[in-house]
Scaffold this motif. Structure first.
Motif, mmCIF file in Angstrom:
data_model
loop_
_atom_site.group_PDB
_atom_site.id
_atom_site.type_symbol
_atom_site.label_atom_id
_atom_site.label_comp_id
_atom_site.label_asym_id
_atom_site.label_seq_id
_atom_site.Cartn_x
_atom_site.Cartn_y
_atom_site.Cartn_z
ATOM 1 N N ARG A 68 0.861 -1.217 0.000
ATOM 2 C CA ARG A 68 0.000 0.000 0.000
ATOM 3 C C ARG A 68 0.881 1.246 0.000
ATOM 4 O O ARG A 68 0.615 2.207 -0.730
ATOM 5 N N LYS A 69 1.948 1.201 0.817
ATOM 6 C CA LYS A 69 2.867 2.336 0.868
ATOM 7 C C LYS A 69 3.569 2.522 -0.469
ATOM 8 O O LYS A 69 3.752 3.654 -0.963
ATOM 9 N N LYS A 70 3.891 1.421 -1.124
ATOM 10 C CA LYS A 70 4.576 1.480 -2.408
ATOM 11 C C LYS A 70 3.701 2.149 -3.463
ATOM 12 O O LYS A 70 4.175 3.013 -4.223
ATOM 13 N N TYR A 71 2.440 1.786 -3.472
ATOM 14 C CA TYR A 71 1.566 2.343 -4.519
ATOM 15 C C TYR A 71 1.088 3.748 -4.182
ATOM 16 O O TYR A 71 0.704 4.509 -5.082
ATOM 17 N N GLU A 72 1.153 4.107 -2.908
ATOM 18 C CA GLU A 72 0.939 5.512 -2.573
ATOM 19 C C GLU A 72 2.066 6.359 -3.154
ATOM 20 O O GLU A 72 1.820 7.465 -3.680
ATOM 21 N N ASP A 73 3.293 5.846 -3.054
ATOM 22 C CA ASP A 73 4.420 6.564 -3.645
ATOM 23 C C ASP A 73 4.284 6.639 -5.170
ATOM 24 O O ASP A 73 4.666 7.651 -5.787
ATOM 25 N N LEU A 74 3.707 5.591 -5.781
ATOM 26 C CA LEU A 74 3.513 5.608 -7.232
ATOM 27 C C LEU A 74 2.485 6.690 -7.618
ATOM 28 O O LEU A 74 2.679 7.411 -8.615
ATOM 29 N N LEU A 75 1.409 6.783 -6.832
ATOM 30 C CA LEU A 75 0.439 7.854 -7.081
ATOM 31 C C LEU A 75 1.069 9.226 -6.894
ATOM 32 O O LEU A 75 0.755 10.180 -7.627
ATOM 33 N N ALA A 76 2.025 9.318 -5.916
ATOM 34 C CA ALA A 76 2.709 10.592 -5.702
ATOM 35 C C ALA A 76 3.552 10.967 -6.906
ATOM 36 O O ALA A 76 3.647 12.143 -7.279
ATOM 37 N N SER A 77 4.152 9.958 -7.555
ATOM 38 C CA SER A 77 4.949 10.262 -8.752
ATOM 39 C C SER A 77 4.074 10.765 -9.895
ATOM 40 O O SER A 77 4.472 11.637 -10.670
ATOM 41 N N PHE A 78 2.835 10.251 -9.991
ATOM 42 C CA PHE A 78 1.910 10.759 -11.013
ATOM 43 C C PHE A 78 1.513 12.215 -10.717
ATOM 44 O O PHE A 78 1.362 13.021 -11.644
ATOM 45 N N ASN A 79 1.382 12.512 -9.446
ATOM 46 C CA ASN A 79 0.908 13.841 -9.054
ATOM 47 C C ASN A 79 2.004 14.883 -9.102
ATOM 48 O O ASN A 79 1.735 16.083 -9.233
ATOM 49 N N GLY A 80 3.262 14.477 -8.994
ATOM 50 C CA GLY A 80 4.353 15.424 -9.042
ATOM 51 C C GLY A 80 4.589 16.072 -7.703
ATOM 52 O O GLY A 80 3.745 16.016 -6.792
ATOM 53 N N PRO A 81 5.732 16.727 -7.543
ATOM 54 C CA PRO A 81 6.078 17.337 -6.246
ATOM 55 C C PRO A 81 5.218 18.553 -5.915
ATOM 56 O O PRO A 81 5.215 19.010 -4.773
#
Length: 596
Positions: free
Chosen positions: A96-109
């Motif tokens: 779950r933590k891994k795919y939260e980080d993946l969603l963060a990469s889609f959203n950008g900083p």
């Protein structure tokens, strides 16, 4: 209505100048108003294009993130696996933590989207964004949300959801979102991705470039008519957005007489329609100010035109008016010596003067002949008057008969002769003068006593009169025709003894005094009752029937129509009539308003 020639000329000149001023003003303001509306439309369309570009940019960012998510193989595999593993295990937490980080990469900083949510109908929920707290009853909330099913029906196409309170987090802020569904086989649990943006972003975008002092309002709706902006919960007085057929539409307000101008523009990409509403009175305010100034100048020009028209019309009509004055002074005494000075303003007027002189001469000759004929006719009338019987001869004869009957021992015959003499003397007086109520009642009593003598005890009458009304003025021959109606109609179908009651009384409640006549006859027939009621209704409503025939009826033909009409004219409409058929007989009431 005939008008003087000067008036006709003056009105003609005035009408011509008014038509020229009003038509030129109308054409000018029509064209100016059209040009102003075209400029307003052009300005608003430019603003709408800017709004459309800004909205499309926001939706494109949301759509790009949603496309990255639904086409990500890792995300798809994760949604398939999450239904088969234990969500409480450490391994599940790590994934779950891994795919939260993946969603963060889609959203950008920079957090292009405020929140990214992965939602499965099995109850799975994964979010990333500025608010990571999730409500505990998330599975029940997923079942209640209706737009998830709408997104699944679109099979991967984007779906914009109108602003609303966030369903997943505890904060009560407004959000709008874009949703796409994953293309899973039917055997797998359906899932969607939701990209959220705060309502403040939409509000700030739509307020860019707006003039704070302007009364223009901006609205955003989707194809189904749902309102995106402004949010209805923020302002309860927002107008109902109409359905517009064209780009520019003028619509009259539902609660006022003022019209609003609506301009719309639809984005093919987002499916959102942007509208600008402006009060027409505000748009036309420059034209209204210009119109007031122009009207002032127009009124000034019209006044000058009126002065010029008056001078021109007076110059043309003055000779004709002089001739009219001379004609007004012409009379029988100076017909043969009256002269008129010669005026040579125009050829037509000089010819008119010459014709007038010829007419005066011929008229003088004709009047001389008419006067001679009139003298002969008056002489004939005088001779006819001498041939008529002098009414005093009748009075003296009846008086002599009464004296003879009294001396011969017939007092009843003497009394009847005296009553008849009184009635004849009363009737030969002028019918145009009013009399007192006391005089009219005395005349009516004489008539009733003659009828008592005629019917030999089969008839009686009752008189109830308030003496305070003795001097009230009434029209002559008011009561006797109404009383006579009982003998003519009421007693014809009724067996004796016959009775008539005549009363005069006051009605203190409404300020009227009443004259009431009642008998015990057979009453009015249906046809006569209806006809009389129609007459009473007309008179009570102020309508006078056959007014031109009243003077031609004569005393021998005075009936109910003439009697009631004379009452209406005598009291100047301050009188009301009432007729009722009783169980035996009839009752007729005259109500007269007393003067203050």
């Amino acid at each position: 209505m005939q008008l003087r020639i000067q008036t006709r000329l003056f009105l003609g000149f005035t009408l011509l100048s008014s038509i020229l001023v009003s038509s030129s003003g109308y054409l000018y303001f029509s064209q100016t108003s059209k040009d102003l509306l075209d400029r307003v439309e052009e300005t608003n369309m430019q603003q709408l294009y800017r709004y459309q570009e800004a909205l499309d940019h926001i939706v494109q960012d949301m759509d790009r993130i949603s496309a990255q998510v639904i086409y990500s193989t890792d995300i798809k595999n994760y949604l398939i696996e999450v239904n088969e593993t234990d969500s409480s295990s450490f391994l599940s937490f790590t994934k779950r933590k891994k795919y939260e980080d993946l969603l963060a990469s889609f959203n950008g900083p920079w957090f292009i989207a405020s929140q990214i949510n992965l939602i499965s109908l099995s109850g799975f929920f994964l979010t990333y964004g500025k608010n990571m707290s999730i409500l505990p009853d998330i599975e029940q909330r997923i079942e209640k949300v209706h737009w998830i099913k709408e997104a699944l029906q679109l099979e991967g196409e984007k779906l914009l959801i109108t602003p609303r309170i966030n369903e997943w987090q505890e904060n009560q802020e407004l959000f709008f979102s874009l949703v796409r569904s994953f293309n899973f086989p039917p055997a797998l649990t359906p899932a969607v991705v939701e990209i959220q943006q705060p309502y403040e972003l939409l509000s700030e975008t739509m307020e860019l470039g707006q003039n704070k002092e302007s009364q223009a309002k901006v609205f955003v709706i989707d194809d189904s008519g749902k309102q995106f902006y402004p949010n209805k919960k923020e302002n309860k007085e927002q107008p109902e957005i109409p359905k517009l057929s064209g780009k520019v539409t003028e619509i009259k307000g539902a609660k006022s007489n003022e019209s609003d101008i609506w301009i719309k523009l639809r984005s093919d990409y987002s499916g959102l329609t942007i509208l600008i509403q402006q009060p027409k009175s505000v748009v036309m305010e420059p034209i209204i100010r210009l119109q007031k100034m122009t009207w002032l100048l127009g009124i000034l020009g019209e006044c000058i035109s009126l002065v010029i028209a008056y001078i021109l019309s007076a110059g043309i009509a003055s000779p004709i008016r002089y001739l009219q004055t001379r004609l007004d002074k012409l009379s029988l005494d100076n017909m043969n010596i009256s002269t008129t000075k010669k005026l040579r303003n125009t050829k037509e007027i000089a010819s008119l003067y010459s014709t007038f002189e010829d007419m005066r001469t011929r008229l003088n000759d004709s009047l001389t002949e008419v006067l001679q004929a009139q003298k002969r006719e008056n002489l004939a009338h005088l001779q006819a008057m001498y041939a008529q019987m002098n009414p005093h001869f009748l009075f003296n004869t009846l008086t002599s008969m009464a004296s003879f009957a009294e001396e011969s021992g017939f007092p009843e015959h003497a009394r009847i002769s005296q009553k008849l003499s009184n009635m004849l003397r009363y009737a030969t007086q002028s019918v145009n003068n009013s009399v007192s109520l006391k005089q009219e009642i005395r005349y009516t009593i004489d008539y009733l006593e003659l009828m008592q003598f005629r019917y030999e005890g089969q008839f009686s009458y009752t008189l109830l009169v308030d003496s305070s009304f003795d001097n009230e003025p009434v029209p002559k021959f008011l009561l006797q025709p109404l009383v006579e109606n009982s003998f003519t109609h009421g007693f014809q179908q009724a067996r004796p003894p016959w009775e008539i009651e005549l009363s005069v009384e006051s009605n203190e409640v409404n300020g009227y005094w009443l004259i009431r006549i009642k008998d015990n006859g057979s009453g009015f027939s249906n046809a006569a009752f209806k006809e009389t009621q129609d007459l009473i209704q007309e008179l009570n409503n102020g309508q006078i029937r056959q007014l031109d025939n009243l003077s031609a009826q004569g005393l021998g033909h005075i009936g109910i129509v003439n009697t009631l009409t004379r009452c209406h004219l005598f009291w100047n409409g301050q009188v009301q009539f009432t007729l009722n058929n009783l169980s035996r007989g009839m009752e007729f009431t005259i109500s007269i308003r007393r003067e203050a």
